[in-house]
Write a protein that holds these residues in place. Structure first.
Motif, short mmCIF file in Angstrom:
data_model
loop_
_atom_site.label_atom_id
_atom_site.label_comp_id
_atom_site.label_asym_id
_atom_site.label_seq_id
_atom_site.Cartn_x
_atom_site.Cartn_y
_atom_site.Cartn_z
N PHE A 168 0.87 -1.11 0.06
CA PHE A 168 -0.04 0.07 0.02
C PHE A 168 0.98 1.26 -0.07
N PHE A 169 1.96 1.12 0.59
CA PHE A 169 3.01 2.36 0.63
C PHE A 169 3.42 2.69 -0.71
N VAL A 170 3.82 1.51 -1.31
CA VAL A 170 4.46 1.88 -2.90
C VAL A 170 3.29 2.25 -3.74
N SER A 171 2.02 1.74 -3.49
CA SER A 171 0.77 2.27 -4.33
C SER A 171 0.62 3.70 -3.92
N LEU A 172 0.72 4.30 -2.93
CA LEU A 172 0.81 5.59 -2.60
C LEU A 172 2.02 6.37 -3.11
N ILE A 173 2.93 5.80 -3.40
CA ILE A 173 4.11 6.59 -3.94
C ILE A 173 3.76 6.74 -5.39
N VAL A 174 3.35 5.67 -6.19
CA VAL A 174 3.02 5.55 -7.49
C VAL A 174 2.10 6.64 -7.79
N ALA A 175 1.22 6.70 -6.75
CA ALA A 175 0.08 7.83 -7.11
C ALA A 175 0.69 9.20 -7.01
N VAL A 176 1.55 9.47 -6.08
CA VAL A 176 2.30 10.63 -6.14
C VAL A 176 2.89 11.07 -7.14
#
Length: 690
Positions: free
Chosen positions: A20-28
């Motif tokens: 989920f943390f990586v997904s958030l970074i991808v969204a950023v």
């Protein structure tokens, strides 16, 4: 102590919920690249030619920004729901040890802010780097080296990205943490209740069958192109397809239960029953995930396909520059500016209207003629396809004074494109159609008609029509916009039009210069030399820039939406699976006590992950087989030729996305295996105490 606990918990959350943390970074990263679009070299370049169109595109960014924040809220909400649910025992311990609820709320808020800052600090530098790489690669692909690349950092994009994420994180945090801290103390120590399994039977089978029928109807409307004819039909197609997807998933559990039931032994029975329960109970999130996958596939397929056509800006054409005026004046000005060093010889393009109306007869009686479409109108009336017949008859009825094109100039266009010149007999005429205004029904109708000999009449003299339609661009861009015209020999042109036709002068860049510097760079260089001259001219750069804008705009926007949809879909499906596994964790503990080892349970869980991801993913792939061609047909206006290239690129992209999904599945398997290990250890400790 408080801040030390915040940092420790934040680090633990990032490690245990890395997916989920990586997904958030991808969204950023996606947000920053999208919001810094106006700093891209290609967009800066296009502003000089298509400023209005680029302005309208940039004006749409706030709309996409708002929609994206709305969608990303669900990503943050679902991931936060899972993370807080896993830690409720920890929160109960804090409260039992005397921590106030307000203090717990501040702890969760501080952890959320800390993780958000961490994701921004990681995502923004990566986004800046990727943005620069995209700008460099795009400029290289389309040949914009002349402009030069300048490093750009959009402080406004950083602020909007940070503000947007802070906003949705705070809203999601307020909802989730507010619910969590208001719970009674016993809630934090209660085990999750197992979800009751829903039974289907005949009703589920009927739902599945009805859903398949609805999907078949939506497929037929989409693939036939009927859905794009009217807005109401498009809405009906989308609604019918969504109803079909929901009905199909609502009845899928019963069918899969019967499919998995046979031939299962040992732990395989447990695996199949777990899967059946998950799909039967969580069919709504699975349906939403499948629709998001479908949207991501279609947008990603179209976006990559549109981006792959950027190199096609060097398509065959017969003029890099078109000048208007006297030949001597044009040559003098080219010599003065130094542009002649880059250009080949000028060649003349002559046009003239075939005057047939009596209003011209008083001033030019010798150049007013009688014109008739002859057997062409008769052949049009015999066409069996109603759309082709009506389109052609309507268009020909308005063409009472067609334009004439001198054959010599048209042959120069063909030579510049590397094609064989057109040969016409003395009494032969060729039909010309503007390539920028081709209408499929009219072209197909004319091609059918020209399969048989046809004649038109001028001043009572019959002329045979050439057996093919000519449609090469006559000038560099749009200085001449002829929808329909007749190509005639120079002798017939002079006899019918008189001494005062419209003349334009075309020229191509020298081949050696194009080979060395590239077409776009060459045209740009000559444009810079001529911009202060008194010549009236247009360049192929305008045509390239217009098409480039369409490709860049469509590829950037669709790729951005595809990334957002893909991230959200994977987050939803991952959270739902892990939450269900946590709720049914007692079952794994019991199996462990009955002799099932850790490796066996992990193998069972991995199969569940694979099937749980593959069900919505397979449905999305099947739907995209019909949805992607429909999207291509509707947006590119072509079902063949270029459309086939779009489709092939889209299918390759779908295969690449499947690889991405495999990575997501591996990440979920890893998180679930760690959860299983914790459950087994708890079961073993309980057994030892007994």
């Amino acid at each position: 102590m408080f801040f030390k606990l915040v940092r420790k918990n934040g680090r633990k959350m990032r490690r245990e919920n890395s997916i989920f943390f990586v997904s958030l970074i991808v969204a950023v990263i996606a947000f920053y690249i999208f919001l810094s679009l106006e700093n891209q070299d290609v967009i800066i370049f296009l502003k000089s030619m298509e400023s209005d169109a680029v302005g309208k595109l940039l004006a749409l960014l706030p709309v996409f920004y708002g929609v994206s924040l709305f969608l990303l809220f669900f990503l943050v909400y679902f991931s936060g729901l899972y993370q807080l649910g896993r830690r409720k025992y920890e929160f109960g311990v804090y409260l039992m040890l005397g921590m106030k609820r307000s203090r717990l709320f501040l702890l969760l808020l501080a952890e959320d802010i800390w993780n958000s800052l961490t994701s921004l600090l990681i995502g923004i530098p990566v986004a800046v780097f990727l943005s620069e790489m995209i700008s460099l690669i795009t400029s290289k692909v389309v040949g914009l080296g002349i402009i030069g690349h300048h490093f750009s950092f959009s402080f406004e994009a950083v602020l909007l990205t940070a503000a947007g994420f802070a906003g949705i994180k705070l809203v999601a945090f307020a909802i989730l943490s507010g619910k969590m801290v208001r719970r009674e103390i016993q809630y934090y120590f209660q085990e999750e209740e197992e979800t009751e399994r829903k039974t289907g039977g005949l009703v589920s089978i009927l739902r599945l069958a009805t859903g398949i029928l609805c999907l078949a109807g939506a497929y037929s409307l989409a693939i036939s192109g009927v859905a794009w004819s009217e807005l109401l039909l498009m809405e009906a197609t989308v609604i019918l397809g969504m109803i079909g997807i929901f009905l199909a998933f609502s009845g899928l559990g019963t069918v899969l239960e019967r499919f998995w039931k046979g031939g299962k032994k040992g732990l395989g029975i447990f695996t199949s029953r777990q899967l059946t329960e998950q799909i039967s109970v969580q069919w709504k999130p699975l349906t939403v995930a499948s629709l998001l996958f479908l949207a991501a596939f279609c947008f990603l397929g179209y976006g990559i396909s549109a981006a792959s056509t950027l190199r096609s800006q060097n398509a065959s054409h017969g003029a890099d520059f078109t000048f208007q005026g006297e030949e001597t004046d044009i040559r003098t000005e080219l010599q003065r500016t130094g542009a002649e060093n880059y250009l080949d010889e000028l060649y003349e393009m002559r046009f003239s209207m075939l005057l047939t109306d009596e209003i011209w007869e008083e001033d030019h009686p010798e150049y007013v003629h009688d014109f008739s479409w002859g057997t062409v109108m008769e052949a049009a009336g015999e066409l069996t396809d109603q759309n082709e017949r009506l389109t052609l008859e309507s268009n020909l009825s308005y063409e009472t004074e067609p334009y004439l094109i001198a054959l010599s100039g048209y042959n120069e266009v063909l030579r510049a494109e590397g094609k064989e010149p057109l040969t016409l007999d003395e009494n032969e005429i060729a039909l010309y159609k503007n390539p920028q205004r081709l209408v499929g029904a009219e072209i197909s109708a004319l091609e059918k008609i020209l399969e048989n000999p046809q004649k038109i009449a001028i001043d009572g003299v019959n002329y045979s029509l050439y057996g093919k339609i000519c449609s090469e661009p006559l000038v560099a861009d749009r200085i001449i916009t002829l929808d329909n015209a007749l190509i005639v020999t120079d002798e017939l042109f002079d006899r019918l039009t008189g001494p005062y036709p419209e003349s334009y002068w075309n020229s191509m860049l020298k081949p050696e210069y194009v080979e060395e510097e590239g077409l776009m760079q060459g045209v740009y260089t000559v444009n810079e030399l001529l911009k202060d001259s008194e010549l009236t001219y247009e360049s192929y750069l305008q045509s390239m820039g217009r098409q480039l804008f369409y490709n860049v705009a469509s590829s950037y926007l669709t790729l951005y939406l595809a990334v957002i949809f893909l991230v959200i879909a994977n987050t939803v499906i991952s959270v739902q699976f892990l939450m269900h596994q946590r709720k049914t964790g007692k079952r794994c503990g019991i199996l462990s006590l009955l002799g099932a080892g850790y490796d066996m349970l992990c193998d069972s869980a991995e199969k569940q992950v694979q099937w749980y991801f593959m069900v919505p993913l397979a449905a999305a792939v099947v739907n995209s087989i019909f949805g992607l061609p429909s999207l291509i047909t509707g947006m590119s206006g072509s079902a063949g030729g270029e459309g086939i290239a779009f489709l092939l690129s889209g299918l390759v992209v779908i295969a690449a996305v499947c690889v991405i999904e495999w990575v997501y599945m591996k990440a979920v398997m890893h998180l679930n295996n760690r959860q299983l290990l914790s459950l087994i250890r708890q079961a073993e400790e309980s057994q030892e105490r007994l």
